[in-house]
Design a protein around this motif. Structure first.
Motif, PDB file in Angstrom:
ATOM      1  N   GLU A 276      87.045  19.488 -81.277  1.00 36.33           N
ATOM      2  CA  GLU A 276      88.061  19.364 -82.319  1.00 36.33           C
ATOM      3  C   GLU A 276      88.016  20.521 -83.317  1.00 36.33           C
ATOM      4  O   GLU A 276      88.919  20.662 -84.138  1.00 36.33           O
ATOM      5  N   ALA A 277      86.972  21.336 -83.255  1.00 37.05           N
ATOM      6  CA  ALA A 277      86.789  22.417 -84.240  1.00 37.05           C
ATOM      7  C   ALA A 277      87.846  23.501 -84.060  1.00 37.05           C
ATOM      8  O   ALA A 277      88.153  23.911 -82.943  1.00 37.05           O
ATOM      9  N   PHE A 278      88.393  23.964 -85.190  1.00 42.85           N
ATOM     10  CA  PHE A 278      89.350  25.068 -85.147  1.00 42.85           C
ATOM     11  C   PHE A 278      88.674  26.401 -85.460  1.00 42.85           C
ATOM     12  O   PHE A 278      89.260  27.459 -85.278  1.00 42.85           O
ATOM     13  N   LYS A 279      87.398  26.337 -85.892  1.00 44.87           N
ATOM     14  CA  LYS A 279      86.675  27.545 -86.249  1.00 44.87           C
ATOM     15  C   LYS A 279      85.195  27.210 -86.346  1.00 44.87           C
ATOM     16  O   LYS A 279      84.825  26.071 -86.586  1.00 44.87           O
ATOM     17  N   SER A 280      84.349  28.237 -86.162  1.00 44.33           N
ATOM     18  CA  SER A 280      82.921  28.085 -86.409  1.00 44.33           C
ATOM     19  C   SER A 280      82.381  29.382 -86.977  1.00 44.33           C
ATOM     20  O   SER A 280      83.006  30.440 -86.828  1.00 44.33           O
ATOM     21  N   SER A 281      81.241  29.291 -87.657  1.00 43.29           N
ATOM     22  CA  SER A 281      80.621  30.501 -88.198  1.00 43.29           C
ATOM     23  C   SER A 281      79.116  30.316 -88.266  1.00 43.29           C
ATOM     24  O   SER A 281      78.619  29.195 -88.364  1.00 43.29           O
ATOM     25  N   GLU A 282      78.405  31.436 -88.211  1.00 44.43           N
ATOM     26  CA  GLU A 282      76.952  31.420 -88.306  1.00 44.43           C
ATOM     27  C   GLU A 282      76.537  31.622 -89.749  1.00 44.43           C
ATOM     28  O   GLU A 282      77.111  32.449 -90.463  1.00 44.43           O
ATOM     29  N   ILE A 283      75.527  30.852 -90.166  1.00 41.96           N
ATOM     30  CA  ILE A 283      75.068  30.894 -91.557  1.00 41.96           C
ATOM     31  C   ILE A 283      73.558  31.064 -91.579  1.00 41.96           C
ATOM     32  O   ILE A 283      72.832  30.401 -90.833  1.00 41.96           O
ATOM     33  N   LYS A 284      73.109  31.949 -92.443  1.00 39.30           N
ATOM     34  CA  LYS A 284      71.689  32.076 -92.767  1.00 39.30           C
ATOM     35  C   LYS A 284      71.597  32.045 -94.274  1.00 39.30           C
ATOM     36  O   LYS A 284      72.359  32.728 -94.967  1.00 39.30           O
ATOM     37  N   GLN A 285      70.687  31.243 -94.797  1.00 46.43           N
ATOM     38  CA  GLN A 285      70.570  31.148 -96.245  1.00 46.43           C
ATOM     39  C   GLN A 285      69.132  30.902 -96.660  1.00 46.43           C
ATOM     40  O   GLN A 285      68.318  30.400 -95.890  1.00 46.43           O
ATOM     41  N   GLY A 286      68.858  31.283 -97.904  1.00 47.86           N
ATOM     42  CA  GLY A 286      67.562  31.056 -98.506  1.00 47.86           C
ATOM     43  C   GLY A 286      67.748  30.672 -99.959  1.00 47.86           C
ATOM     44  O   GLY A 286      68.844  30.797-100.523  1.00 47.86           O
ATOM     45  N   TYR A 287      66.667  30.224-100.577  1.00 57.12           N
ATOM     46  CA  TYR A 287      66.732  29.739-101.956  1.00 57.12           C
ATOM     47  C   TYR A 287      65.803  30.556-102.850  1.00 57.12           C
ATOM     48  O   TYR A 287      64.609  30.642-102.597  1.00 57.12           O
ATOM     49  N   LEU A 288      66.404  31.134-103.889  1.00 59.04           N
ATOM     50  CA  LEU A 288      65.616  31.791-104.927  1.00 59.04           C
ATOM     51  C   LEU A 288      64.961  30.734-105.795  1.00 59.04           C
ATOM     52  O   LEU A 288      63.884  30.940-106.340  1.00 59.04           O
ATOM     53  N   ASN A 289      65.642  29.587-105.926  1.00 60.28           N
ATOM     54  CA  ASN A 289      65.136  28.459-106.698  1.00 60.28           C
ATOM     55  C   ASN A 289      65.665  27.189-106.040  1.00 60.28           C
ATOM     56  O   ASN A 289      66.866  27.044-105.859  1.00 60.28           O
ATOM     57  N   SER A 290      64.762  26.270-105.691  1.00 59.86           N
ATOM     58  CA  SER A 290      65.201  25.045-105.021  1.00 59.86           C
ATOM     59  C   SER A 290      64.863  23.793-105.823  1.00 59.86           C
ATOM     60  O   SER A 290      64.734  22.713-105.272  1.00 59.86           O
ATOM     61  N   HIS A 291      64.746  23.920-107.124  1.00 56.96           N
ATOM     62  CA  HIS A 291      64.484  22.765-107.981  1.00 56.96           C
ATOM     63  C   HIS A 291      65.683  21.818-107.894  1.00 56.96           C
ATOM     64  O   HIS A 291      66.828  22.263-107.959  1.00 56.96           O
ATOM     65  N   PRO A 292      65.455  20.499-107.740  1.00 57.09           N
ATOM     66  CA  PRO A 292      66.575  19.561-107.586  1.00 57.09           C
ATOM     67  C   PRO A 292      67.589  19.569-108.735  1.00 57.09           C
ATOM     68  O   PRO A 292      68.744  19.206-108.541  1.00 57.09           O
ATOM     69  N   GLU A 293      67.179  19.985-109.929  1.00 57.96           N
ATOM     70  CA  GLU A 293      68.119  20.009-111.050  1.00 57.96           C
ATOM     71  C   GLU A 293      68.954  21.287-111.110  1.00 57.96           C
ATOM     72  O   GLU A 293      69.959  21.332-111.804  1.00 57.96           O
ATOM     73  N   ARG A 294      68.510  22.329-110.378  1.00 58.79           N
ATOM     74  CA  ARG A 294      69.262  23.590-110.339  1.00 58.79           C
ATOM     75  C   ARG A 294      68.777  24.402-109.158  1.00 58.79           C
ATOM     76  O   ARG A 294      67.577  24.654-109.022  1.00 58.79           O
ATOM     77  N   THR A 295      69.686  24.749-108.276  1.00 48.31           N
ATOM     78  CA  THR A 295      69.315  25.582-107.133  1.00 48.31           C
ATOM     79  C   THR A 295      70.095  26.883-107.184  1.00 48.31           C
ATOM     80  O   THR A 295      71.243  26.916-107.646  1.00 48.31           O
ATOM     81  N   THR A 296      69.458  27.942-106.703  1.00 48.10           N
ATOM     82  CA  THR A 296      70.125  29.238-106.562  1.00 48.10           C
ATOM     83  C   THR A 296      69.960  29.656-105.111  1.00 48.10           C
ATOM     84  O   THR A 296      68.841  29.841-104.634  1.00 48.10           O
ATOM     85  N   ARG A 297      71.102  29.759-104.428  1.00 48.34           N
ATOM     86  CA  ARG A 297      71.116  30.002-102.993  1.00 48.34           C
ATOM     87  C   ARG A 297      71.724  31.372-102.700  1.00 48.34           C
ATOM     88  O   ARG A 297      72.697  31.773-103.333  1.00 48.34           O
ATOM     89  N   ILE A 298      71.162  32.034-101.697  1.00 50.41           N
ATOM     90  CA  ILE A 298      71.746  33.250-101.136  1.00 50.41           C
ATOM     91  C   ILE A 298      72.184  32.896 -99.728  1.00 50.41           C
ATOM     92  O   ILE A 298      71.397  32.347 -98.952  1.00 50.41           O
TER      93      ILE A 298
END
Length: 156
Positions: free
Chosen positions: A18-40
């Motif tokens: 059913e997908a009309f598109k797909s993409s590859e994702i790579k990500q990491g976290y500069l900060n993964s605290h549950p109250e504030r996260t910073t993702r690349i």
């Protein structure tokens, strides 16, 4: 900006047809605290820095700020991230006026497949496809920032 979304486990790979598109994702976290996260994140050939706030009590909504950055900058920032990169293929499936984003994880989270649907209101209703399983909205274990610390391979 406030993001309102619900998360579900996926019970079969029927969504791929059913997908009309797909993409590859790579990500990491500069900060993964549950109250504030910073993702690349690098998604295909585009990169972003994203800051997310603490989830509401229901787990449905939270503040999100995102800005596109150069891929070369993202590659450098990924080197500074906490251990535990997230790798996945994201599939996009239309369902009436909404779009499901289904993430099929690889690496340390291989075997986990989750769907998210972004809503305009916490009261929005939507048609649930037959491949949609248990709702995990608000379950911190399923946040990507937490999967980077305690990957799915450790659960089974």
């Amino acid at each position: 900006m406030v993001e309102i979304e619900r998360k579900f486990l996926v019970t079969s790979d029927k969504f791929k047809n059913e997908a009309f598109k797909s993409s590859e994702i790579k990500q990491g976290y500069l900060n993964s605290h549950p109250e504030r996260t910073t993702r690349i994140r690098i998604q295909d050939e585009i990169a972003f820095i994203t800051i997310k706030g603490k989830s509401s009590k229901s787990g449905l909504s939270r503040f999100e700020w995102e800005k596109e950055i150069a891929v070369v900058e993202a590659l450098e920032l990924l080197k500074l991230c906490e251990p535990g990169a997230i790798e996945k293929v994201r599939y996009f499936v239309k369902s009436e006026e909404f779009t499901f984003e289904i993430d099929e994880f690889s690496g340390d989270n291989r075997g986990l497949v989750m769907a998210e649907i972004e809503l305009t209101s916490e009261k929005d209703t939507f048609k649930k496809p037959d491949w949609l399983g248990e709702e995990v909205t608000g379950d911190l274990r399923y946040y990507n920032s937490q999967l980077s610390k305690n990957p799915f391979k450790n659960w089974i």
